[in-house]
Design an enzyme around this catalytic site. Structure first.
Site, PDB file in Angstrom:
ATOM      1  N   GLU A 283       1.691  -8.011 -14.032  1.00  0.00           N
ATOM      2  CA  GLU A 283       0.477  -8.345 -13.266  1.00  0.00           C
ATOM      3  C   GLU A 283      -0.567  -7.284 -13.547  1.00  0.00           C
ATOM      4  OE1 GLU A 283      -1.042  -8.278  -8.637  1.00  0.00           O
ATOM      5  OE2 GLU A 283       0.974  -9.039  -9.018  1.00  0.00           O
TER       6      GLU A 283
ATOM      7  N   GLU B   9      -9.131  -5.815  -6.752  1.00  0.00           N
ATOM      8  CA  GLU B   9      -8.773  -6.398  -5.466  1.00  0.00           C
ATOM      9  C   GLU B   9      -9.759  -5.828  -4.463  1.00  0.00           C
ATOM     10  OE1 GLU B   9      -4.315  -7.387  -4.885  1.00  0.00           O
ATOM     11  OE2 GLU B   9      -4.380  -5.421  -5.866  1.00  0.00           O
TER      12      GLU B   9
END
Length: 190
Positions: A67, A72
């Protein structure tokens, strides 16, 4: 509104409807510069993200597939952008860093980017380098095709509790771009 018409895995009925766009099975990427111009969400409990998963996730479960979090954006920390990698060793904790955004991520668009090379991933905010991870050990599972995910989640372990009175949230994308780095990088069309 309308979330209670759905049954969620965590409780019945659902409290929120969120959205996610993915390129899996359509367009993949291996190395290169991936960037997007984004205006982040407002409100504690919002969890906006522009990220990538290994396209082999159906055969190699997470985190073995890898990932890459380009950014974010958490409503509970509206002045930070997080850039992380998740692999075999780092698992849920990940390896990466965050960068302070004095004016926050929700009032204006900002450009979030990674330069992804065979032995290194660098994170940029508005063209300024703020983090780097090198290929050091078996945590490096970033040497194959990945697909893009753009999503706005609500709550969760990283997003945290949703603030009372929050009725909706929005994360906006102006554009998403891919380019090679000195000829390194490819787009994989399916």
């Amino acid at each position: 509104t309308g979330a209670n018409a759905y049954n969620c895995y965590y409780k019945t009925p659902c409290e929120w409807i969120s959205s996610k766009y993915i390129t899996k099975g359509k367009v993949g990427f291996k190395y290169g510069r991936i960037e997007a111009r984004i205006k982040g969400p407002v409100g504690a409990g919002t969890w906006g993200a522009f990220w990538m998963l290994g396209a082999d996730i159906d055969d190699r479960r997470w985190p073995w597939c890898g990932e890459i979090d380009v950014t974010e954006l958490l409503g509970k920390t509206p002045n930070l952008s997080y850039g992380y990698l998740h692999g075999l060793i780092s698992d849920a904790a990940g390896r990466g860093t965050s960068v302070d955004m004095p004016k926050g991520f929700a009032d204006d668009y900002h450009t979030y980017a990674i330069d992804w090379l065979p032995d290194q991933i660098d994170w940029y905010l508005d063209g300024v380098l703020f983090g780097s991870q090198q290929k050091l050990d078996k945590d490096w599972v970033f040497d194959h095709e990945f697909y893009l995910i753009m999503n706005l989640a609500m709550g969760g372990n990283f997003g945290g509790p949703i603030e009372a009175g929050l009725k909706d949230a929005t994360m906006s994308f102006d554009w998403i771009r891919f380019s090679t780095i000195n000829g390194v990088g490819e787009v994989i069309k399916h």
